[in-house]
Motif scaffolding. Structure first.
Motif, PDB file in Angstrom:
ATOM      1  N   MET A 110       0.815  -1.211   0.000  1.00 18.49           N
ATOM      2  CA  MET A 110       0.000   0.000   0.000  1.00 18.49           C
ATOM      3  C   MET A 110       0.859   1.276   0.000  1.00 18.49           C
ATOM      4  SD  MET A 110      -3.132  -0.911   2.482  1.00 18.49           S
ATOM      5  CE  MET A 110      -3.672  -2.577   2.778  1.00 18.49           C
ATOM      6  N   ASP A 138       0.667   4.026  -1.383  1.00 13.31           N
ATOM      7  CA  ASP A 138      -0.070   5.280  -1.242  1.00 13.31           C
ATOM      8  C   ASP A 138      -0.373   5.622   0.209  1.00 13.31           C
ATOM      9  OD1 ASP A 138      -0.194   6.191  -3.758  1.00 13.31           O
ATOM     10  OD2 ASP A 138      -2.319   5.723  -4.109  1.00 13.31           O
ATOM     11  N   MET A 139      -0.432   4.604   1.027  1.00 15.03           N
ATOM     12  CA  MET A 139      -0.904   4.791   2.395  1.00 15.03           C
ATOM     13  C   MET A 139       0.222   4.797   3.429  1.00 15.03           C
ATOM     14  SD  MET A 139      -3.957   5.158   1.864  1.00 15.03           S
ATOM     15  CE  MET A 139      -4.910   5.005   0.357  1.00 15.03           C
ATOM     16  N   VAL A 140       1.439   4.499   2.990  1.00 15.98           N
ATOM     17  CA  VAL A 140       2.525   4.365   3.959  1.00 15.98           C
ATOM     18  C   VAL A 140       3.044   5.747   4.372  1.00 15.98           C
ATOM     19  CG1 VAL A 140       4.485   4.250   2.341  1.00 15.98           C
ATOM     20  CG2 VAL A 140       4.546   2.932   4.460  1.00 15.98           C
ATOM     21  N   SER A 141       3.477   5.843   5.610  1.00 20.06           N
ATOM     22  CA  SER A 141       4.215   7.033   6.039  1.00 20.06           C
ATOM     23  C   SER A 141       5.670   6.617   6.177  1.00 20.06           C
ATOM     24  CB  SER A 141       3.703   7.538   7.381  1.00 20.06           C
ATOM     25  OG  SER A 141       2.363   7.944   7.247  1.00 20.06           O
ATOM     26  N   LEU A 169       5.853   3.182   8.130  1.00 17.35           N
ATOM     27  CA  LEU A 169       4.820   3.177   9.169  1.00 17.35           C
ATOM     28  C   LEU A 169       3.438   3.276   8.523  1.00 17.35           C
ATOM     29  CD1 LEU A 169       6.455   5.848  11.507  1.00 17.35           C
ATOM     30  CD2 LEU A 169       6.414   3.403  11.939  1.00 17.35           C
ATOM     31  N   TYR A 170       2.527   2.548   9.093  1.00 13.84           N
ATOM     32  CA  TYR A 170       1.135   2.667   8.648  1.00 13.84           C
ATOM     33  C   TYR A 170       0.362   3.056   9.877  1.00 13.84           C
ATOM     34  CZ  TYR A 170       2.796  -0.059   4.742  1.00 13.84           C
ATOM     35  OH  TYR A 170       3.497  -0.499   3.650  1.00 13.84           O
ATOM     36  N   PHE A 171      -0.560   3.953   9.732  1.00 13.59           N
ATOM     37  CA  PHE A 171      -1.375   4.109  10.930  1.00 13.59           C
ATOM     38  C   PHE A 171      -2.852   3.989  10.569  1.00 13.59           C
ATOM     39  CE2 PHE A 171      -1.217   8.298   9.471  1.00 13.59           C
ATOM     40  CZ  PHE A 171      -2.087   9.107  10.167  1.00 13.59           C
ATOM     41  N   MET A 172      -3.172   2.760  10.251  1.00 13.66           N
ATOM     42  CA  MET A 172      -4.535   2.428   9.855  1.00 13.66           C
ATOM     43  C   MET A 172      -5.218   1.686  10.982  1.00 13.66           C
ATOM     44  SD  MET A 172      -2.963   1.007   6.411  1.00 13.66           S
ATOM     45  CE  MET A 172      -4.357   0.484   5.493  1.00 13.66           C
ATOM     46  N   GLY A 173      -4.644   1.721  12.150  1.00 13.90           N
ATOM     47  CA  GLY A 173      -5.190   0.936  13.253  1.00 13.90           C
ATOM     48  C   GLY A 173      -4.374  -0.305  13.425  1.00 13.90           C
ATOM     49  N   GLY A 174      -4.609  -0.990  14.527  1.00  9.78           N
ATOM     50  CA  GLY A 174      -3.739  -2.108  14.839  1.00  9.78           C
ATOM     51  C   GLY A 174      -2.718  -1.645  15.862  1.00  9.78           C
ATOM     52  N   GLY A 175      -1.683  -2.412  15.999  1.00  5.24           N
ATOM     53  CA  GLY A 175      -0.785  -2.282  17.144  1.00  5.24           C
ATOM     54  C   GLY A 175      -0.036  -0.976  17.313  1.00  5.24           C
ATOM     55  N   ARG A 176       0.246  -0.279  16.226  1.00 10.03           N
ATOM     56  CA  ARG A 176       1.111   0.894  16.355  1.00 10.03           C
ATOM     57  C   ARG A 176       0.436   2.035  17.100  1.00 10.03           C
ATOM     58  NH1 ARG A 176       6.222   0.923  14.182  1.00 10.03           N
ATOM     59  NH2 ARG A 176       6.494  -0.657  12.600  1.00 10.03           N
ATOM     60  N   VAL A 219      -2.477  -7.752  11.309  1.00 10.80           N
ATOM     61  CA  VAL A 219      -2.950  -6.382  11.136  1.00 10.80           C
ATOM     62  C   VAL A 219      -3.288  -5.773  12.492  1.00 10.80           C
ATOM     63  CG1 VAL A 219      -4.732  -4.912  10.119  1.00 10.80           C
ATOM     64  CG2 VAL A 219      -3.733  -6.755   8.771  1.00 10.80           C
ATOM     65  N   PHE A 220      -3.977  -6.555  13.332  1.00  7.85           N
ATOM     66  CA  PHE A 220      -4.285  -6.062  14.673  1.00  7.85           C
ATOM     67  C   PHE A 220      -3.013  -5.723  15.443  1.00  7.85           C
ATOM     68  CE2 PHE A 220      -8.762  -7.170  14.399  1.00  7.85           C
ATOM     69  CZ  PHE A 220      -9.336  -6.275  15.297  1.00  7.85           C
ATOM     70  N   ALA A 221      -1.979  -6.530  15.227  1.00  7.67           N
ATOM     71  CA  ALA A 221      -0.725  -6.312  15.954  1.00  7.67           C
ATOM     72  C   ALA A 221       0.109  -5.203  15.330  1.00  7.67           C
ATOM     73  CB  ALA A 221       0.070  -7.614  15.994  1.00  7.67           C
ATOM     74  N   ASN A 226      -5.589   4.615  17.608  1.00 11.58           N
ATOM     75  CA  ASN A 226      -5.697   3.350  18.333  1.00 11.58           C
ATOM     76  C   ASN A 226      -6.310   3.486  19.711  1.00 11.58           C
ATOM     77  OD1 ASN A 226      -4.546   1.512  16.375  1.00 11.58           O
ATOM     78  ND2 ASN A 226      -2.697   2.731  16.649  1.00 11.58           N
TER      79      ASN A 226
END
Ligand code: PLP
Lengths: 68, 408
Positions: A29, A31-34, A61-68, B41-43, B250
């Motif tokens: 992705m 287009d979506m990566v930082s 880095l992706y900040f689409m939700g999930g662990g980060r 993905v969750f992680a 998050n």
């Protein structure tokens, strides 16, 4: 040229911009990566103009939700 | 790329069919082939969408484009401007903290700060931000953030963002600037040192009065690693400079539930494409209308930052790319005359919105400020005869003729 990508050291033969690295590394992705470049988030318009050099540190880095 | 080009050719959410417009991903969740993939993905090990309350491809395309236009590192789109403000403020404050905010800002923001946050023992000090020295003298060790608007509505008294950003930096607290009424076409607050930019995209970005939305943008100026917010500092170990946005995505944004509808993000993307040309026309028409009203004998007063007599005029030149925005206020001497004017306009609509392609007029004292008593309204620079105009992009002669017949 030695680059550290997501904490892992890698060797590259050719000069590259950040945009080219996204392709070479088959980043998901694009287009979506930082991109964190030596500790700073690169602004998107600078992907094409930032030339990578030896010892640069890059984090995808992706900040689409999930662990980060 | 220049803003005119970025607004049109910025990020689109990828689609497999060559569609030239970002599709509307009207879905709640996203399916994965294996249990392990979704777990990754969750992680946060691999990118992917989980649930539209957290992220959505159409909304993400809007977020990227807004971040680019604000010359910033990232953005989260929200269901409204108020959702953007409430999520931001709730991520940065806790019981016992203080906010320093400008007087004369949007009434909904004032109400949030005065009626809701005190329930959680978060106190807001309001001060006139047009006077930098007195404004920043209100910062103390409990102050956790400063909140301004680039062109405060309805006071239209423009603060010196650069100077206030310098003070915020000295105290190591973030400066939050609501850039709704100026838009990145007039000013990128991050370039002046602001740390977070807020938008109600319902206004100029939408541009046609068709959808409510908002955005939270991190300009990249605040160093979350060395900041005063322990939880965000911890997030920065993983997320680096994206710590604030990650903390929102998050936690606060995810749990408060202020996500935009994908359809609305699509509408905002459409609006963005013409924002640069529309803003120029809004500003040009507003300047002409301000001059016209200023010369009219029946008009008691006109407030438009673009007029040379305005105290904010120098700041328009210094900060706003010499464009003073599409909002002006004027008075006809009494509440009755102002209400009669509003009843008499034919082209302009009497509506509680701004930034629409159509010219809109409003009597602030009896509408968006009706909950505040007279003394409080005066403190907020809302007089009983004030008419707020959001100048549209119709032909100027038609706007002028409408105002002329309504005043006479
Ligand atoms: C400057 C400003 N900020 C925020 C808001 C709130 O935005 P929304 O109506 O999208 O919640 C408004 C709405 O009028 C506004 O004018």
């Amino acid at each position: 040229m030695k680059l550290t990508i997501n904490g892992e050291e890698k060797q590259f033969e050719n000069q590259m911009t950040v945009s080219q690295l996204l392709t070479v590394e088959q980043v998901k992705m694009p287009d979506m990566v930082s991109v964190e470049y030596n500790g700073q988030i690169l602004k998107r318009p600078d992907f094409d103009t930032t030339n990578l050099k030896d010892d640069d540190k890059i984090e995808f880095l992706y900040f689409m939700g999930g662990g980060r | 790329m220049k803003p005119e080009t970025l607004a049109i050719h910025g990020t689109t959410a990828g689609n497999g069919f060559g569609a030239t417009v970002t599709p509307i991903y009207q879905t709640v969740s996203y399916a994965f082939d294996t249990a392990a993939e979704l777990a990754d993905v969750f992680a946060g090990k691999t990118p992917g969408y989980i649930y539209t309350r957290i992220a959505n491809p159409t909304s993400l395309a809007l977020e990227k484009r807004l971040a680019d236009l604000e010359n910033s590192i990232g953005c989260i789109a929200t269901s409204s401007g108020m959702a953007a403000i409430s999520s931001t403020v709730l991520s940065l404050t806790r019981s016992g903290d203080k906010i320093l905010a400008a007087t004369g800002i949007f009434g909904g923001t004032v109400s949030l700060f005065e009626n809701i946050l005190p329930r959680f023992s978060i106190e807001t000090v309001f001060a006139n931000a047009a006077n930098t020295e007195t404004f920043i003298s209100n910062i103390d060790d409990r102050t956790k953030l400063i909140f301004l608007e680039t062109i405060p509505n309805p006071s239209l008294e423009i603060p010196d963002i650069k100077a206030i950003a310098r003070a915020a930096k000295k105290f190591n607290i973030p400066l939050i600037v609501d850039n709704t009424s100026a838009t990145p076409i007039l000013v990128k607050p991050g370039d002046l040192g602001a740390d977070i930019v807020i938008h109600s995209t319902s206004k100029y970005i939408n541009g046609h009065g068709t959808a409510i939305g908002g955005a939270i943008i991190d300009t990249g100026n605040y160093n979350w690693r060395n900041g005063v917010f322990t939880d965000i500092k911890n997030t920065s170990k993983k997320a680096g400079p994206l710590a604030f946005l990650s903390h929102l995505r998050n936690l606060v944004y995810r749990d408060l539930g202020g996500c935009p509808a994908p359809m609305n993000s699509f509408i905002m993307l459409q609006g963005l494409e013409t924002l640069p040309i529309r803003m120029k026309t809004h500003c040009a028409n507003a300047l002409k209308l301000a001059n016209y009203l200023n010369d009219h004998t029946k008009v008691s007063w006109v407030n438009y930052p673009g007029l040379p007599a305005s105290d904010s005029n120098q700041r328009v030149a210094d900060q706003l790319n010499s464009m003073a925005g599409g909002l002006l206020t004027f008075g006809l001497g009494s509440k009755e005359l102002s209400e009669k004017f509003i009843d008499s306009v034919k082209l302009a609509k009497n509506a509680a919105n701004l930034g629409d392609a159509k010219t809109l007029v409003l009597h602030p004292a009896s509408t968006i400020f009706h909950e505040f008593d007279e003394q409080k309204r005066i403190e907020m620079s809302v007089t009983d005869d004030m008419i707020r105009v959001s100048v549209g992009i119709e032909h100027f002669e038609d706007i002028k003729n409408d105002f002329q017949q309504a005043i006479d």
